[in-house]
Enzyme design. Structure first.
Site, PDB file in Angstrom:
ATOM      1  N   ILE A  10       2.510  13.084   3.033  1.00 56.32           N
ATOM      2  CA  ILE A  10       2.036  12.340   1.873  1.00 56.32           C
ATOM      3  C   ILE A  10       0.731  11.651   2.283  1.00 56.32           C
ATOM      4  O   ILE A  10       0.697  10.972   3.311  1.00 56.32           O
ATOM      5  CB  ILE A  10       3.073  11.273   1.448  1.00 56.32           C
ATOM      6  CG1 ILE A  10       4.481  11.876   1.374  1.00 56.32           C
ATOM      7  CG2 ILE A  10       2.647  10.595   0.155  1.00 56.32           C
ATOM      8  CD1 ILE A  10       4.667  12.980   0.373  1.00 56.32           C
ATOM      9  N   ARG A  15       0.845  -1.208   0.000  1.00 54.67           N
ATOM     10  CA  ARG A  15       0.000   0.000   0.000  1.00 54.67           C
ATOM     11  C   ARG A  15       0.876   1.252   0.000  1.00 54.67           C
ATOM     12  O   ARG A  15       2.094   1.167   0.235  1.00 54.67           O
ATOM     13  CB  ARG A  15      -0.870   0.038   1.263  1.00 54.67           C
ATOM     14  CG  ARG A  15      -1.916  -1.057   1.313  1.00 54.67           C
ATOM     15  CD  ARG A  15      -2.802  -0.889   2.521  1.00 54.67           C
ATOM     16  NE  ARG A  15      -2.181  -1.360   3.765  1.00 54.67           N
ATOM     17  CZ  ARG A  15      -2.455  -0.828   4.956  1.00 54.67           C
ATOM     18  NH1 ARG A  15      -3.236   0.212   5.047  1.00 54.67           N
ATOM     19  NH2 ARG A  15      -1.892  -1.316   6.046  1.00 54.67           N
ATOM     20  N   ASP A  46       7.247  -9.785   8.763  1.00 52.33           N
ATOM     21  CA  ASP A  46       7.226  -8.632   9.674  1.00 52.33           C
ATOM     22  C   ASP A  46       8.678  -8.208   9.819  1.00 52.33           C
ATOM     23  O   ASP A  46       9.484  -8.968  10.387  1.00 52.33           O
ATOM     24  CB  ASP A  46       6.638  -9.068  11.024  1.00 52.33           C
ATOM     25  CG  ASP A  46       6.713  -7.965  12.082  1.00 52.33           C
ATOM     26  OD1 ASP A  46       6.024  -8.091  13.111  1.00 52.33           O
ATOM     27  OD2 ASP A  46       7.468  -6.988  11.879  1.00 52.33           O
ATOM     28  N   ASN A  74      -1.993   8.105   7.408  1.00 48.40           N
ATOM     29  CA  ASN A  74      -2.500   9.361   7.994  1.00 48.40           C
ATOM     30  C   ASN A  74      -3.868   9.763   7.467  1.00 48.40           C
ATOM     31  O   ASN A  74      -4.347  10.858   7.747  1.00 48.40           O
ATOM     32  CB  ASN A  74      -1.500  10.500   7.738  1.00 48.40           C
ATOM     33  CG  ASN A  74      -1.157  10.657   6.264  1.00 48.40           C
ATOM     34  OD1 ASN A  74      -1.924  10.241   5.398  1.00 48.40           O
ATOM     35  ND2 ASN A  74      -0.020  11.220   5.982  1.00 48.40           N
ATOM     36  N   LYS A 110      12.634   7.963  12.740  1.00 43.42           N
ATOM     37  CA  LYS A 110      12.950   8.482  11.401  1.00 43.42           C
ATOM     38  C   LYS A 110      14.294   9.215  11.414  1.00 43.42           C
ATOM     39  O   LYS A 110      15.047   9.171  10.448  1.00 43.42           O
ATOM     40  CB  LYS A 110      11.817   9.378  10.903  1.00 43.42           C
ATOM     41  CG  LYS A 110      10.546   8.597  10.604  1.00 43.42           C
ATOM     42  CD  LYS A 110      10.810   7.461   9.605  1.00 43.42           C
ATOM     43  CE  LYS A 110       9.573   6.655   9.279  1.00 43.42           C
ATOM     44  NZ  LYS A 110       9.824   5.647   8.220  1.00 43.42           N
ATOM     45  N   ILE A 116       3.158   4.463  -0.083  1.00 44.02           N
ATOM     46  CA  ILE A 116       4.430   4.802  -0.727  1.00 44.02           C
ATOM     47  C   ILE A 116       5.127   3.538  -1.226  1.00 44.02           C
ATOM     48  O   ILE A 116       5.676   3.503  -2.328  1.00 44.02           O
ATOM     49  CB  ILE A 116       5.320   5.581   0.261  1.00 44.02           C
ATOM     50  CG1 ILE A 116       4.741   6.979   0.506  1.00 44.02           C
ATOM     51  CG2 ILE A 116       6.761   5.657  -0.221  1.00 44.02           C
ATOM     52  CD1 ILE A 116       5.417   7.772   1.604  1.00 44.02           C
ATOM     53  N   TYR A 162       7.541   8.209  16.957  1.00 45.59           N
ATOM     54  CA  TYR A 162       7.849   8.008  15.531  1.00 45.59           C
ATOM     55  C   TYR A 162       9.032   8.857  15.073  1.00 45.59           C
ATOM     56  O   TYR A 162       9.923   8.371  14.383  1.00 45.59           O
ATOM     57  CB  TYR A 162       6.579   8.361  14.760  1.00 45.59           C
ATOM     58  CG  TYR A 162       6.666   8.451  13.272  1.00 45.59           C
ATOM     59  CD1 TYR A 162       6.863   9.681  12.642  1.00 45.59           C
ATOM     60  CD2 TYR A 162       6.511   7.317  12.478  1.00 45.59           C
ATOM     61  CE1 TYR A 162       6.906   9.781  11.267  1.00 45.59           C
ATOM     62  CE2 TYR A 162       6.553   7.416  11.093  1.00 45.59           C
ATOM     63  CZ  TYR A 162       6.744   8.653  10.497  1.00 45.59           C
ATOM     64  OH  TYR A 162       6.785   8.754   9.125  1.00 45.59           O
ATOM     65  N   ASN A 215      10.993   0.619   3.308  1.00 47.82           N
ATOM     66  CA  ASN A 215       9.823   1.480   3.347  1.00 47.82           C
ATOM     67  C   ASN A 215       8.882   1.175   4.500  1.00 47.82           C
ATOM     68  O   ASN A 215       8.184   2.058   4.995  1.00 47.82           O
ATOM     69  CB  ASN A 215       9.056   1.373   2.015  1.00 47.82           C
ATOM     70  CG  ASN A 215       7.683   2.001   2.106  1.00 47.82           C
ATOM     71  OD1 ASN A 215       7.547   3.227   2.047  1.00 47.82           O
ATOM     72  ND2 ASN A 215       6.658   1.188   2.304  1.00 47.82           N
TER      73      ASN A 215
HETATM   74  C1  RM4 Z   1       5.401  12.100   8.400  1.00 46.82           C
HETATM   75  C2  RM4 Z   1       4.805  13.491   8.558  1.00 46.82           C
HETATM   76  C3  RM4 Z   1       3.389  13.487   8.053  1.00 46.82           C
HETATM   77  C4  RM4 Z   1       2.594  12.365   8.730  1.00 46.82           C
HETATM   78  C5  RM4 Z   1       3.318  11.043   8.562  1.00 46.82           C
HETATM   79  C6  RM4 Z   1       2.617   9.906   9.256  1.00 46.82           C
HETATM   80  O1  RM4 Z   1       6.677  12.082   8.939  1.00 46.82           O
HETATM   81  O2  RM4 Z   1       4.822  13.830   9.916  1.00 46.82           O
HETATM   82  O3  RM4 Z   1       2.786  14.742   8.317  1.00 46.82           O
HETATM   83  O4  RM4 Z   1       1.324  12.308   8.133  1.00 46.82           O
HETATM   84  O5  RM4 Z   1       4.605  11.157   9.089  1.00 46.82           O
END
Ligand code: RM4
Length: 257
Positions: free
Chosen positions: A193, A16, A67, A198, A164, A18, A160, A94
Site C-alpha cells: 500500500i 497518516r 507512543d 514506503n 507482523k 492507512i 518487521y 494500526n
Molecule cells: C508491507 C509490505 C509492503 C511494504 C510495507 C512497508 O508488509 O512488505 O511491500 O511496503 O510492508
C-alpha cells in the site's frame, strides 16, 4: 448506512496513511473516533487534520497522543478515552513502523524499536481496551494491522516481518480468550500500500513498476482499500468472524508463478 453510530473507535497511528483512512472511514460509518498519534514532530498536526476532516463532515473525533510502545502512555491514552468518550467499542491497532534496513546493517536498537511499536504496542493497547470492553459487557472489536509480511519474507524487513506474523498470532490467541465476552479479534493483512512508510522505498527507479507488474489488479494499494476491510470487520456483519485474517493485496500473494 451509519452502521457504527453510537460506537467509539480508537485508531492508533491515525494521523497518516492507512490509520488516517481507517479513522475517516469509521467516522463516515458513524463512529466517534479517537485519533491516536505518536509524539514525533509533525504528527500532532497530521492528527489535528484528521479530527478536523471528521468534524467538518459532521462526525465526532478527538486527537490523543501516545507512543503505543510505552505502557504509561497507553494507560493515559485509555484513561482519556474513558473520560472523554466513556467507552471503547472498536480498537484498530494500526500504529506500525518499517524503516527498511538490510540484514548486515541491522542493529539491536532498530530490532527492538520495531518490535516495541508493532508487536508490543498491539499487546499494550489490546490489553487495556479489552479490559474496558470486558468491564462494560457490550462486546467489542479488536482489529490489528498485520501484513502480507506475516506470510512472506522481506530482505529489507527482517525486523518487521516477525512482528507482523506475531500480530496475526496474537489476534488468533486473543480470539479464544475474548470470544466469551463478545469481543472479536481479527487481522487485516495489507499488501503493498503506498503510504509514507514506503514512499521513499518506491522512489527507487523501477521498483514501483516491478511490484505493480506482480499485482493482478495492476496497481499498488491505497489506504482506502484497507479502510473498507476494517469497516467490515468492525460491523455487525462480522459478528461471527474472529481469529481470522483478511488479506487485502490486489492478488499479489497468489501471483507467485
Ligand atoms: C508491507 C509490505 C509492503 C511494504 C510495507 C512497508 O508488509 O512488505 O511491500 O511496503 O510492508
Amino acid at each position: 448506512m451509519a452502521q457504527l453510530s453510537g460506537k467509539v473507535a480508537v485508531v492508533t497511528g491515525a494521523g497518516r496513511g492507512i490509520g488516517r483512512a481507517v479513522a475517516l472511514r469509521l467516522a463516515e460509518a458513524g463512529a466517534e473516533v479517537i485519533v491516536n498519534f505518536p509524539g514525533e514532530v509533525g504528527e500532532a498536526a497530521h492528527a489535528a487534520g484528521v479530527v478536523r476532516a471528521i468534524q467538518e463532515a459532521g462526525g465526532k473525533a478527538l486527537a490523543a497522543e501516545a507512543d503505543v510502545s510505552d505502557a504509561d502512555q497507553v494507560a493515559r491514552l485509555f484513561d482519556t478515552v474513558a473520560s472523554e468518550a466513556g467507552q471503547v467499542d472498536i480498537l484498530v491497532n494500526n500504529a506500525g513502523i518499517c524503516p527498511f534496513q538490510d540484514w548486515w546493517g541491522m542493529t539491536e536498537a532498530l530490532w527492538d524499536r520495531v518490535a516495541a511499536v508493532n508487536l508490543k504496542g498491539t499487546f499494550l493497547c489490546s490489553h487495556r481496551a479489552s479490559q474496558m470492553m470486558r468491564d462494560r459487557g457490550a462486546g467489542g472489536r479488536i482489529i490489528s494491522m498485520s501484513s502480507i509480511s506475516a506470510l512472506v519474507g522481506g530482505a529489507l524487513q527482517t525486523h518487521y516481518t516477525p512482528t507482523k506474523a506475531g500480530v496475526r498470532s496474537l489476534m488468533q490467541s486473543l480470539a479464544i480468550v475474548l470470544g466469551p465476552y463478545g469481543i472479536t479479534c481479527n487481522s487485516v493483512m495489507p499488501g503493498s500500500i503506498l503510504t509514507d512508510i514506503n514512499r521513499a522505498h518506491y522512489e527507487e527507479p523501477g521498483l514501483r513498476a516491478r511490484d505493480e507488474a506482480r499485482i493482478p489488479v495492476g496497481r499498488l494499494g491505497a489506504p482506502r482499500d484497507i479502510a473498507g476491510a476494517v469497516a467490515f470487520l468492525a460491523s455487525d456483519e462480522a459478528a461471527y468472524i474472529t481469529g481470522a485474517d483478511l488479506l487485502v493485496d490486489g492478488g499479489l500473494f497468489v501471483n507467485l508463478q
